[in-house]
Enzyme design. Sequence first.
Site, short mmCIF file in Angstrom:
data_model
loop_
_atom_site.label_atom_id
_atom_site.label_comp_id
_atom_site.label_asym_id
_atom_site.label_seq_id
_atom_site.Cartn_x
_atom_site.Cartn_y
_atom_site.Cartn_z
N LYS A 5 0.27 -14.55 -0.91
CA LYS A 5 0.94 -13.77 0.12
C LYS A 5 2.42 -13.69 -0.21
CE LYS A 5 0.10 -11.77 4.14
NZ LYS A 5 -1.11 -11.06 4.56
N GLY A 62 -1.47 -5.23 19.93
CA GLY A 62 -0.94 -4.71 18.66
C GLY A 62 -1.69 -3.45 18.29
N GLY A 117 -1.38 -1.14 16.02
CA GLY A 117 -0.99 -0.62 14.72
C GLY A 117 -2.25 -0.24 13.96
N VAL A 171 -4.60 -2.03 12.31
CA VAL A 171 -5.82 -2.78 12.63
C VAL A 171 -6.28 -2.47 14.06
CG1 VAL A 171 -6.79 -5.09 12.93
CG2 VAL A 171 -5.29 -4.62 10.99
N GLY A 172 -5.35 -2.56 14.99
CA GLY A 172 -5.69 -2.37 16.40
C GLY A 172 -6.23 -0.98 16.70
P1 NAD Z 1 0.90 -2.81 11.76
O1 NAD Z 1 2.32 -3.04 11.39
O2 NAD Z 1 0.25 -1.54 11.40
O3 NAD Z 1 0.71 -2.98 13.33
C1 NAD Z 1 1.15 -4.08 14.05
C2 NAD Z 1 1.23 -3.68 15.50
O4 NAD Z 1 1.56 -4.82 16.25
C3 NAD Z 1 2.30 -2.62 15.80
O5 NAD Z 1 1.76 -1.70 16.73
C4 NAD Z 1 3.41 -3.44 16.45
O6 NAD Z 1 4.16 -2.65 17.37
C5 NAD Z 1 2.58 -4.47 17.16
N1 NAD Z 1 3.31 -5.69 17.52
C6 NAD Z 1 4.22 -6.38 16.80
N2 NAD Z 1 4.64 -7.45 17.50
C7 NAD Z 1 3.96 -7.40 18.67
C8 NAD Z 1 3.96 -8.22 19.81
N3 NAD Z 1 4.73 -9.30 19.88
N4 NAD Z 1 3.12 -7.88 20.84
C9 NAD Z 1 2.33 -6.80 20.77
N5 NAD Z 1 2.30 -5.98 19.72
C10 NAD Z 1 3.10 -6.29 18.68
O7 NAD Z 1 0.11 -4.07 11.15
P2 NAD Z 1 -1.44 -4.17 10.87
O8 NAD Z 1 -1.69 -3.80 9.47
O9 NAD Z 1 -2.19 -3.48 11.96
O10 NAD Z 1 -1.65 -5.74 10.96
C11 NAD Z 1 -1.76 -6.39 12.21
C12 NAD Z 1 -2.21 -7.82 11.99
O11 NAD Z 1 -3.48 -7.81 11.33
C13 NAD Z 1 -1.32 -8.69 11.12
O12 NAD Z 1 -1.39 -10.02 11.58
C14 NAD Z 1 -1.94 -8.59 9.75
O13 NAD Z 1 -1.63 -9.71 8.95
C15 NAD Z 1 -3.40 -8.58 10.13
N6 NAD Z 1 -4.26 -8.00 9.13
C16 NAD Z 1 -4.08 -6.73 8.71
C17 NAD Z 1 -4.96 -6.18 7.79
C18 NAD Z 1 -4.85 -4.74 7.36
O14 NAD Z 1 -5.79 -4.26 6.71
N7 NAD Z 1 -3.82 -4.02 7.69
C19 NAD Z 1 -6.00 -6.96 7.29
C20 NAD Z 1 -6.17 -8.25 7.76
C21 NAD Z 1 -5.31 -8.75 8.70
#
Ligand code: NAD
Length: 368
Positions: free
Chosen positions: A77, A177, A179, A181-182
Amino acid sequence: MENIFLYTDDLGPEKVIEIYDPTTGLKAILVVDNVAAGPSIGGLRMAEDVSKEECFRLARAMTLKNAMAGLPHGGGKSVLFGDPSMPAEDKERLVRAFAYAVKDVADYITGPDMGTNEAMMACVRDVNGRSVGLPREIGGIPLDEIGATGFGLSIALQAAQEFSDLRLTGCAVVVQGFGSVGQHAARYLAGQGVRLVGVSDSHGARIAPDGFDVAALMAHKQAGGNVADFDAGKTIDPTDLIAVECDVWIPAARPDVITEKNAPRMNTRVVAQGANIPASAAAEKILAERGILVIPDFVANAGGVICAAVEYHQGNETQAMSTIEEKIRSNVAAVLTRAADTGDPPRTVALAIARERVRRAMAFRRTG
Ligand code: NAD
């Protein structure tokens, strides 16, 4: 964290590299945790408040996730200190400087993570030739655009139905969240008749007991809006999202959001961990005592890295999606079956399976 050897154990980490580039102002850390199964794959996270400890823990999570998914890759990482919403050209300069700084670390392949995306991965490949999660134009499978991790979460929940009284059709889901994933988890789950009743991003949280229109909320976000200014449902204090009544609560933002303090407030039947390391061990213990099923991060959110590995080995998008489905379905079944047999929490079981796989891979390595 002065003495890094205090953090080593039987699996790693093998390398910790702290990077400072006075020309660009780049400050970053790379942790390569374990490469017994193959070169490590792990995301590049960009945030102002990342830390070396977070990087260590996330690198280990990748070792376990890649082992759990049966990929020929170890875990690593990297974190880059900075505001991810800085001007695009400044961000590109930092990401390129990072890629240059790690160009000789052949056992680390950079993937996207919070604060970075496909375009950034194209920059990394341009500089050092080793990244995944690339844009389609250069032969990638854009894992965030297609929602590989969100898709995997929906498969994990489908698989969990066999081992619990959860029934996805009509059930209520909260996503913290909204973003990559969500949003995609909500989209795939909405396709299975789930109601999104609570949602948040870094600007605020909203609830709608009858369910949000997920496609409209995604369009609103993609047009630059925030959850807080969406014109449906009502605003709540983000700290109260934890207590919203639902069947499934999905952390999909930052680490350590479910704590010993707020776990007793959770009002859900299942926690499906989209974010990495979203809950402390003490919090998960409380959830287990309360009969709340936790599908651990490195089992449930492996969709992105499985997709990345398929891309790295020249597979296509269709193969990526079917591999995610097959691997996550069988891993959730394996973990929940053994958990039911032994009475151990799913994380304990999953850790034992993943650690055993890493140790078996390590046994094939030369020792001298
Ligand atoms: P992203 O940057 O696309 O989205 C993150 C979202 O979380 C954004 O909408 C942001 O506004 C929101 N956010 C940030 N802080 C916050 C808080 N305190 N309260 C509420 N919302 C908050 O990131 P992502 O790629 O969706 O990743 C999200 C999580 O999933 C991370 O922990 C990442 O490590 C994990 N993850 C991502 C992937 C992937 O394929 N992208 C895979 C495995 C795990």
